[in-house]
Design a protein around this motif. Structure first.
Motif, short mmCIF file in Angstrom:
data_model
loop_
_atom_site.label_atom_id
_atom_site.label_comp_id
_atom_site.label_asym_id
_atom_site.label_seq_id
_atom_site.Cartn_x
_atom_site.Cartn_y
_atom_site.Cartn_z
N LEU A 96 0.83 -1.21 0.00
CA LEU A 96 0.00 0.00 0.00
C LEU A 96 0.87 1.27 0.00
N LEU A 97 1.92 1.27 0.82
CA LEU A 97 2.77 2.46 0.90
C LEU A 97 3.40 2.75 -0.46
N ARG A 98 3.84 1.69 -1.13
CA ARG A 98 4.49 1.91 -2.43
C ARG A 98 3.48 2.35 -3.48
N ASP A 99 2.28 1.71 -3.46
CA ASP A 99 1.24 2.11 -4.41
C ASP A 99 0.86 3.58 -4.20
N ALA A 100 0.93 4.01 -2.96
CA ALA A 100 0.51 5.39 -2.63
C ALA A 100 1.67 6.36 -2.67
N ASN A 101 2.80 5.89 -3.16
CA ASN A 101 3.98 6.75 -3.22
C ASN A 101 4.32 7.33 -1.84
N PHE A 102 4.05 6.56 -0.80
CA PHE A 102 4.38 6.91 0.58
C PHE A 102 3.62 8.17 1.05
N GLN A 103 2.44 8.36 0.45
CA GLN A 103 1.59 9.47 0.90
C GLN A 103 0.24 8.87 1.29
N VAL A 104 -0.03 8.80 2.58
CA VAL A 104 -1.22 8.08 3.05
C VAL A 104 -1.96 8.87 4.13
N ALA A 105 -3.20 8.46 4.32
CA ALA A 105 -3.96 8.97 5.47
C ALA A 105 -4.02 7.84 6.50
#
Ligand code: FES
Length: 615
Positions: free
Chosen positions: A163-172
């Motif tokens: 998930l972190l990689r899919d989100a380019n390390f931008q998450v909520a």
């Protein structure tokens, strides 16, 4: 070849396939069609009336002959718990949906509280790892958060690297009570929702709440499907005595919650995974059944609950259709028969801070009373029984379309107010109270509660009223609505037995109030305010309640309906951590008076059976 029998429920457009020997009540439960079943299928309450549209229901049972009139039997009415179809059948079940809608519509003060939720959503932008920064994913995320509860959500951890990689390390990241509960891609911090539930014995109500604004986005009520095991908590506790019974009861309440959740999410356009927290209130028995805890020991002295404090668990443990790691909070109970719903009432009405002496009465299937004053909070629960919900009343029904909810006697004329202006089907609690008050006022009922036969009436009772009195199966009865104008084709009457049930219910509540007043050494005249919580309290006419002596004789202006205060309290505790802490504090502070051990309770109760002298 299957020998199952198909039962079609016409109005609900549902079909159940049952084994021979099953009752129509079993079939309705299997199809998810709510049928009133106050006695849990024993054939004693007469409330599970349904009409056979096609097919043959067999000869009427003794219970059917007792509870149904000739005209009803001829028209195909049967008791669902008595009828065991042998062949396929189509059945009409009176739809009582409005009962829930009325509860949802209750106008109270509403929860006025500044949002300060236990759910926090944080947008985290991390530096992606590199050979010069090989820090692990989980700790990388935690570095941007203030996690105070370090328990790991394994499912989340398992999905995190991808998930972190899919989100380019931008998450909520969502923290529930300081614990990392969810991680979503991108900045999803604007969507944060919760649910509040009022788990009533008769009706379950749910609210969808925006945790950022505190606004309620949708509300929904359903009949508590546990009613097939009886209308009151004692029958439910009895049914919960076996492992299977307890499981059935828990499944029913959770299914009702999930049905509500489905509707709320639909209406609010919110996904189940966006529900991070649920706060529930209910009476002590309902709290036990919701959590699947055996309530058996509540039924016998010393009436000890399995737990009293605030309970917190993950939604996945109950199978609620929200985010699996979402938190479910059940507010604290006070005693075996004073539950978190009463805590909700205390919270919503701010009863502990109101000046003077304030009495709050929540009349539902049980009657809970709170008296606040001199810095003290006293509670008791009264065994009012479900008479105000229509149970044990010959033509009693819940406050749904077709229920007579108001009665006026003007000279020799009787005027009826029927919910939704429908054809009368029965009489609900407020209608019964109104009718009895009017009948006491014109002298048809004596102060001792005797429904007088025509020959014993006082002078001046108009002939139009005399004509409505007759002798029936349970002694004298008063005809409220005549067969031609009644949905079932049978007269709607108020019987002597109905009046006795009403007396028992009102005496239980009034005696409970008296005991609390005495315990605090307050006279009725000193009461500054009486707050009526719950559906019944909101729909009764205050004049009728006073005329019958349900409430202490204070000026009507001091009595105020406060809506579904229990539900308001649940919403407040959902929206605000401060309110939640206050709920726990109120539960700790509240004293409980066990009426069965109070020395003069029996005398108080007997005195309260009388109706006050009129005029
Ligand atoms: S008579 Fe059928 S449930 Fe009570």
């Amino acid at each position: 070849m299957s020998n199952k029998i198909r039962i079609r429920f016409v109005s609900q457009q549902k079909i159940a396939e049952v084994q021979p020997g099953a009752t129509l009540l079993d079939a309705a439960a299997a199809a998810g069609v709510p049928v009133e079943g106050n006695c849990g299928g024993k054939g004693t309450c007469g409330k599970c009336k349904v009409r056979i549209v096609s097919g043959y229901g067999g000869e009427p049972s003794q219970a059917e002959v007792k509870h149904l009139g000739l005209k009803e039997l001829e028209a195909g009415w049967v008791l669902a718990c008595q009828c065991r179809p042998e062949k396929d059948m189509a059945v009409e079940v009176p739809v009582l949906t409005d009962a829930g809608r009325r509860k949802v519509r209750l106008q109270g003060g509403g929860p006025v509280v500044k949002p300060d939720p236990a759910v926090e959503k944080v947008y985290v932008r991390m530096e992606p790892p590199g050979l010069d920064d090989q820090g692990p994913d989980y700790e990388r995320l935690l570095g941007g958060l203030e996690v105070t509860d370090s328990r790991v959500n394994l499912e989340l951890l398992a999905s995190l690297p991808r998930l972190l990689r899919d989100a380019n390390f931008q998450v909520a990241a969502t923290l529930v009570g300081g614990r990392l509960a969810a991680v979503e891609r991108g900045d999803a911090t604007g969507r944060k929702y919760g649910l509040a539930f009022d788990l009533g014995t008769t009706t379950v109500v749910g609210w969808l709440v925006d945790l950022d604004t505190g606004d309620t986005l949708a509300a929904r009520a359903v009949t508590n499907p546990q009613n097939v095991y009886g209308a009151d908590v004692i029958s439910r506790i009895g049914h919960a005595g076996t492992h299977e019974g307890l499981r059935q009861l828990q499944q029913k309440i959770l299914a009702a919650c999930n049905e509500i959740i489905r509707c709320l999410l639909d209406e609010g356009r919110v996904a189940g995974d966006e529900i991070y927290e649920i706060v529930a209130v209910g009476n002590t028995t309902m709290s036990h059944l919701f959590l699947g805890i055996d309530p058996t020991f509540l039924a016998t002295a010393p009436y000890v609950p399995a737990f009293a404090g605030r309970m917190e668990l993950e939604a996945r443990e109950l199978g609620l259709d929200v985010m699996p790691a979402g938190r479910v909070v059940v507010l604290p109970n006070i005693a075996g028969y004073v539950g978190s719903d009463t805590v909700g009432v205390m919270l919503a009405t701010d009863i502990g801070r109101r000046p003077g002496f304030c009495l709050a009465v929540d009349i539902g299937t049980n009657g809970e009373v709170v008296l606040a004053g001199r810095g003290r909070l006293l509670t008791c629960s009264t065994a009012a029984g479900p008479a105000f919900e229509g149970a044990r009343i010959r033509h009693g029904m819940r406050a749904a379309a077709g229920a007579i909810e108001g009665v006026r006697i003007d000279g020799g004329e009787v005027g009826l107010e029927v919910i939704d202006d429908a054809t009368p089907l029965g009489i609900c609690g407020s209608g019964l109270l109104d009718a009895a008050a009017a009948m006491v006022q014109v002298g048809l009922i004596s102060p001792t509660g005797r429904l007088l036969p025509p020959e014993s009436l006082p002078e001046g009772v108009p002939p139009g009223l005399k004509e409505r009195l007759r002798r029936g199966k349970d002694g004298t009865e008063f005809v409220l609505a005549q067969d031609g104008s009644v949905a079932t084709g049978e007269d709607i009457v108020i019987t002597q037995k109905d009046i006795r049930e009403l007396q028992l219910a009102k005496a239980a509540i009034y005696a409970g109030i008296q005991v609390l007043l005495k315990e605090l050494e307050v006279t009725p005249e000193e009461i500054d305010e009486i707050l009526l919580a719950g559906a019944f309290g909101n729909y009764i006419k205050i004049d009728s309640a006073l005329a019958l002596g349900l409430l202490p004789a204070v000026a009507p202006g001091r009595i105020k309906a406060v809506g579904n205060a229990a539900g308001d309290g649940a919403r407040m505790a959902l929206i605000s951590g401060t309110a939640r802490a206050e709920a726990s504090d109120l539960a700790r502070r509240a004293g409980h008076v066990e009426l069965s051990t109070w020395p003069d309770f029996q005398d108080e109760f007997v005195n309260a059976m009388y109706f006050p002298k009129q005029g």
